[in-house]
Design a protein around this motif. Structure first.
Motif, PDB file in Angstrom:
ATOM      1  N   MET A   1       0.856  -1.172   0.000  1.00 36.87           N
ATOM      2  CA  MET A   1       0.000   0.000   0.000  1.00 36.87           C
ATOM      3  C   MET A   1       0.898   1.229   0.000  1.00 36.87           C
ATOM      4  N   THR A   2       0.597   2.176  -0.821  1.00 37.22           N
ATOM      5  CA  THR A   2       1.393   3.396  -0.912  1.00 37.22           C
ATOM      6  C   THR A   2       0.661   4.531  -0.217  1.00 37.22           C
ATOM      7  N   THR A   3       1.383   5.603   0.019  1.00 37.50           N
ATOM      8  CA  THR A   3       0.770   6.793   0.575  1.00 37.50           C
ATOM      9  C   THR A   3       0.729   7.857  -0.498  1.00 37.50           C
ATOM     10  N   THR A   4      -0.245   8.748  -0.376  1.00 35.31           N
ATOM     11  CA  THR A   4      -0.296   9.861  -1.304  1.00 35.31           C
ATOM     12  C   THR A   4       0.764  10.875  -0.879  1.00 35.31           C
ATOM     13  N   HIS A   5       1.251  11.665  -1.825  1.00 35.88           N
ATOM     14  CA  HIS A   5       2.245  12.678  -1.513  1.00 35.88           C
ATOM     15  C   HIS A   5       1.553  14.029  -1.546  1.00 35.88           C
ATOM     16  N   GLN A   6       1.233  14.492  -0.355  1.00 36.94           N
ATOM     17  CA  GLN A   6       0.572  15.780  -0.227  1.00 36.94           C
ATOM     18  C   GLN A   6       1.378  16.609   0.762  1.00 36.94           C
ATOM     19  N   GLU A   7       2.118  17.565   0.236  1.00 40.39           N
ATOM     20  CA  GLU A   7       2.958  18.390   1.096  1.00 40.39           C
ATOM     21  C   GLU A   7       2.106  19.259   2.000  1.00 40.39           C
ATOM     22  N   HIS A   8       2.514  19.345   3.270  1.00 44.89           N
ATOM     23  CA  HIS A   8       1.862  20.241   4.224  1.00 44.89           C
ATOM     24  C   HIS A   8       2.601  21.569   4.147  1.00 44.89           C
ATOM     25  N   VAL A   9       2.020  22.506   3.421  1.00 43.18           N
ATOM     26  CA  VAL A   9       2.688  23.793   3.192  1.00 43.18           C
ATOM     27  C   VAL A   9       2.635  24.663   4.444  1.00 43.18           C
ATOM     28  N   SER A  10       3.611  25.532   4.571  1.00 40.95           N
ATOM     29  CA  SER A  10       3.712  26.469   5.681  1.00 40.95           C
ATOM     30  C   SER A  10       3.721  25.774   7.031  1.00 40.95           C
ATOM     31  N   HIS A  11       4.467  24.686   7.135  1.00 39.16           N
ATOM     32  CA  HIS A  11       4.581  23.971   8.399  1.00 39.16           C
ATOM     33  C   HIS A  11       5.951  24.253   8.985  1.00 39.16           C
ATOM     34  N   GLU A  12       6.001  25.209   9.906  1.00 43.42           N
ATOM     35  CA  GLU A  12       7.279  25.655  10.438  1.00 43.42           C
ATOM     36  C   GLU A  12       7.727  24.857  11.655  1.00 43.42           C
ATOM     37  N   HIS A  13       6.803  24.151  12.314  1.00 39.54           N
ATOM     38  CA  HIS A  13       7.141  23.363  13.488  1.00 39.54           C
ATOM     39  C   HIS A  13       8.031  22.183  13.092  1.00 39.54           C
ATOM     40  N   ARG A  14       9.039  21.918  13.889  1.00 39.67           N
ATOM     41  CA  ARG A  14       9.946  20.795  13.632  1.00 39.67           C
ATOM     42  C   ARG A  14       9.575  19.646  14.557  1.00 39.67           C
ATOM     43  N   HIS A  15       8.991  18.574  14.001  1.00 37.58           N
ATOM     44  CA  HIS A  15       8.628  17.416  14.803  1.00 37.58           C
ATOM     45  C   HIS A  15       9.858  16.608  15.172  1.00 37.58           C
ATOM     46  N   GLY A  16       9.759  15.921  16.288  1.00 41.52           N
ATOM     47  CA  GLY A  16      10.825  15.049  16.740  1.00 41.52           C
ATOM     48  C   GLY A  16      10.543  14.608  18.156  1.00 41.52           C
ATOM     49  N   PRO A  17      11.364  13.726  18.710  1.00 43.60           N
ATOM     50  CA  PRO A  17      11.155  13.270  20.078  1.00 43.60           C
ATOM     51  C   PRO A  17      11.046  14.448  21.039  1.00 43.60           C
ATOM     52  N   GLY A  18      10.007  14.451  21.845  1.00 37.32           N
ATOM     53  CA  GLY A  18       9.819  15.519  22.826  1.00 37.32           C
ATOM     54  C   GLY A  18       9.194  16.782  22.283  1.00 37.32           C
ATOM     55  N   CYS A  19       8.697  16.781  21.036  1.00 31.01           N
ATOM     56  CA  CYS A  19       8.131  18.008  20.455  1.00 31.01           C
ATOM     57  C   CYS A  19       6.723  18.301  20.975  1.00 31.01           C
ATOM     58  N   GLY A  20       6.124  17.326  21.674  1.00 31.44           N
ATOM     59  CA  GLY A  20       4.792  17.553  22.222  1.00 31.44           C
ATOM     60  C   GLY A  20       3.671  16.920  21.430  1.00 31.44           C
ATOM     61  N   HIS A  21       3.960  16.318  20.299  1.00 27.66           N
ATOM     62  CA  HIS A  21       2.948  15.661  19.485  1.00 27.66           C
ATOM     63  C   HIS A  21       3.114  14.144  19.569  1.00 27.66           C
ATOM     64  N   THR A  22       2.019  13.425  19.481  1.00 25.83           N
ATOM     65  CA  THR A  22       2.047  11.976  19.578  1.00 25.83           C
ATOM     66  C   THR A  22       2.829  11.373  18.431  1.00 25.83           C
ATOM     67  N   GLU A  23       3.784  10.513  18.777  1.00 25.07           N
ATOM     68  CA  GLU A  23       4.562   9.792  17.769  1.00 25.07           C
ATOM     69  C   GLU A  23       3.801   8.535  17.372  1.00 25.07           C
ATOM     70  N   VAL A  24       3.669   8.307  16.072  1.00 21.27           N
ATOM     71  CA  VAL A  24       2.958   7.143  15.554  1.00 21.27           C
ATOM     72  C   VAL A  24       3.907   6.353  14.669  1.00 21.27           C
ATOM     73  N   PRO A  25       4.474   5.241  15.188  1.00 24.03           N
ATOM     74  CA  PRO A  25       5.349   4.424  14.340  1.00 24.03           C
ATOM     75  C   PRO A  25       4.583   3.950  13.110  1.00 24.03           C
ATOM     76  N   HIS A  26       5.207   4.040  11.944  1.00 20.01           N
ATOM     77  CA  HIS A  26       4.521   3.720  10.694  1.00 20.01           C
ATOM     78  C   HIS A  26       5.528   3.118   9.722  1.00 20.01           C
ATOM     79  N   GLY A  27       5.693   1.804   9.803  1.00 22.00           N
ATOM     80  CA  GLY A  27       6.645   1.148   8.909  1.00 22.00           C
ATOM     81  C   GLY A  27       8.057   1.585   9.199  1.00 22.00           C
ATOM     82  N   ASP A  28       8.707   2.215   8.223  1.00 22.00           N
ATOM     83  CA  ASP A  28      10.110   2.607   8.356  1.00 22.00           C
ATOM     84  C   ASP A  28      10.313   4.043   8.822  1.00 22.00           C
ATOM     85  N   HIS A  29       9.240   4.695   9.290  1.00 24.74           N
ATOM     86  CA  HIS A  29       9.356   6.073   9.742  1.00 24.74           C
ATOM     87  C   HIS A  29       8.374   6.323  10.889  1.00 24.74           C
TER      88      HIS A  29
END
Length: 98
Positions: A1-29
């Protein structure tokens, strides 16, 4: 199953461990749940991480809901539940595997 490629424009927040958003493991990322969307890092920008098509999770007897033991992640107009490395969402009498 593939994912669609839809860029989230104007997203200045940098996600990563401890960023405050829920991490969702998804295959290789890792996706990050943010305001009802799932964001995935892609090069120098963030994509909306959505699968193309419909994949029913067959043979899934467990009923997800409040207190079921699996983390809920708001996703648009519904809640997905993180279960064994997948996101499950209720859909017309069965569970979809996101």
């Amino acid at each position: 199953m593939t994912t669609t490629h839809q860029e989230h424009v104007s997203h200045e927040h940098r996600h990563g461990p401890g960023c405050g958003h829920t991490e969702v493991p998804h295959g290789d990322h890792v996706d990050y749940a943010h305001d009802g969307h799932l964001h995935r890092e892609h090069g120098d920008h963030w994509d909306e991480c959505e699968r193309a098509g419909h994949t029913a999770h067959t043979g899934h007897e467990h009923r997800h809901g409040e207190g079921c033991g699996h983390q809920g992640v708001r996703h648009g107009d519904h809640v997905d539940y993180l279960h064994d490395g997948h996101r499950h969402a209720a859909h017309e009498g069965h569970w979809d595997d996101h």
